[in-house]
Enzyme design. Structure first.
Site, PDB file in Angstrom:
ATOM      1  N   SER A   1     -16.611  51.718  13.771  1.00 23.65           N
ATOM      2  CA  SER A   1     -15.811  51.239  12.644  1.00 23.65           C
ATOM      3  C   SER A   1     -15.008  50.034  13.084  1.00 23.65           C
ATOM      4  O   SER A   1     -14.708  49.860  14.279  1.00 23.65           O
ATOM      5  CB  SER A   1     -14.868  52.351  12.178  1.00 23.65           C
ATOM      6  OG  SER A   1     -13.870  51.857  11.309  1.00 23.65           O
TER       7      SER A   1
ATOM      8  N   TYR B   1      -8.013  57.978  16.154  1.00 21.32           N
ATOM      9  CA  TYR B   1      -9.258  57.587  15.499  1.00 21.32           C
ATOM     10  C   TYR B   1      -9.815  56.310  16.128  1.00 21.32           C
ATOM     11  O   TYR B   1     -11.000  56.221  16.456  1.00 21.32           O
ATOM     12  CB  TYR B   1      -9.020  57.383  14.010  1.00 21.32           C
ATOM     13  CG  TYR B   1     -10.217  56.869  13.252  1.00 21.32           C
ATOM     14  CD1 TYR B   1     -11.350  57.671  13.080  1.00 21.32           C
ATOM     15  CD2 TYR B   1     -10.230  55.587  12.709  1.00 21.32           C
ATOM     16  CE1 TYR B   1     -12.464  57.201  12.382  1.00 21.32           C
ATOM     17  CE2 TYR B   1     -11.326  55.111  12.013  1.00 21.32           C
ATOM     18  CZ  TYR B   1     -12.443  55.919  11.851  1.00 21.32           C
ATOM     19  OH  TYR B   1     -13.541  55.454  11.166  1.00 21.32           O
TER      20      TYR B   1
END
Length: 337
Positions: A161, A187
């Site tokens: 990501s 994350y």
């Protein structure tokens, strides 16, 4: 020679869909495994590969739920039980696959979780986002190594990501033992690990024609990944509208599911990537390296025309080797001799 981390003018774009990518591609006789292949981007990826003739296997913790989701889009894929946070479950799935004698041409490490609001650990004590997004896939890939070698030309796709910009891998405290937990830093660390894993895997797989790629799919609200982010945050950042519907706005890198999964499929099947690997991709092309001035505050920054490149720390070969050694230590797994 390593593949340069720079665009190759693929001819595709942010607007390209899985239909555009798979056009003219024949995957008959190919075998693919897609983790998280029963919802969102994973389901679209699995469905697209199957539509081109591939035999697609979807490992899932909830087998019945996965089968229902797959049947709802027309079926054509197999579901097998596996839990990415359970080492025994991963080993059992991989062992069963290896025993079939099948080659594994495509491994799409797509499943993931995002921004858990509280520090959560797996049964081995590892922070759950790092465990699910990286360690589970590290273990799965290495346990499937004989089948990847058997393919005589395999690709491993690691779904990362732009959120890797939230944090490098903090090797001194991966599991938030000595620092305060931050959901987005955890994350980001896991997404950086996804990229470094592709760098390390590609180097180790080249002699067997195994190549690895990492990617940013874009911002897609219509998946389960943002479950823990919350509706108000998704509205504030423009991912969903006032009525809770996903927003598609390519200028802000907000895509439909088919557009988001296009880079998954491009990394998996594009002939433009033959012999290449160890790079980060977005918008169905290899990206450029970001400058130090690019903002890491993805949750609040203006996304308009934001670049989708990669931070240099996420493709650093030394960091990739360090992560590989740490992952072997944490999982007890290494590439089979």
């Amino acid at each position: 020679m390593n593949t340069p981390q720079e665009p190759i003018s693929s001819g595709f774009s942010r607007a390209s869909t899985t239909v555009d990518i798979i056009k003219g591609v024949n995957l008959v006789g190919k075998v693919a495994i897609v983790t998280g292949g029963y919802s969102g981007l994973g389901l679209e990826t699995a469905r697209t590969l199957a539509s081109a003739g591939a035999r697609v296997i979807v490992p899932a913790r909830n087998v019945e739920r996965a089968r229902k989701a797959i049947n709802d889009v027309g079926g054509g894929m197999e579901v097998q039980p596996m839990d990415l946070t359970n080492p025994d479950s991963i080993d059992n799935f991989a062992r069963d696959f290896i025993e079939t004698g099948l080659p594994l041409h495509l491994l799409i490490n797509n499943a993931g979780i995002m921004a858990l609001p509280e520090l959560t650990r797996d049964t081995q004590g590892n922070e759950l986002q790092f465990s699910t997004n990286h360690l589970g896939h590290f273990r799965l890939t290495l346990q499937l190594w004989p089948a990847l070698k058997r393919a005589g030309g395999a690709r491993v796709v690691s779904v990362s990501s732009a959120g890797h910009r939230f944090s490098p891998v903090v090797f001194d405290d991966i599991n938030f033992v000595h620092r305060d937990y931050d959901a987005f830093k955890a994350y980001g660390q896991s997404k950086t690990a996804n990229i470094l894993f592709a760098v390390g895997l590609d180097r180790r797989g080249k002699d067997y024609d195994i190549h690895a790629f990492a990617l940013h799919p874009g911002g897609i609200a219509g998946t389960n990944l943002g479950t823990h982010v919350g509706v108000e945050m998704l509205k504030k950042t423009g991912f969903i509208d006032a009525n809770g519907r996903p927003v598609v706005d390519l200028a802000r890198d907000l895509k439909s599911i088919s557009q988001g999964a296009a880079t998954h499929v491009w990394c998996a099947v594009s002939p433009q990537l033959k012999g290449k690997g160890g790079v980060f991709c977005a918008d169905a092309d290899i990206t450029s390296v970001l400058s130090d001035s690019d903002s890491p505050n993805l949750a609040t920054e203006d996304r308009t025309n934001r670049g989708t490149g990669v931070q240099a720390y996420a493709i650093d070969p030394n960091a990739a080797d360090k992560l590989w050694r740490k992952s072997e230590e944490l999982t007890g797994v290494s590439i089979p001799c």
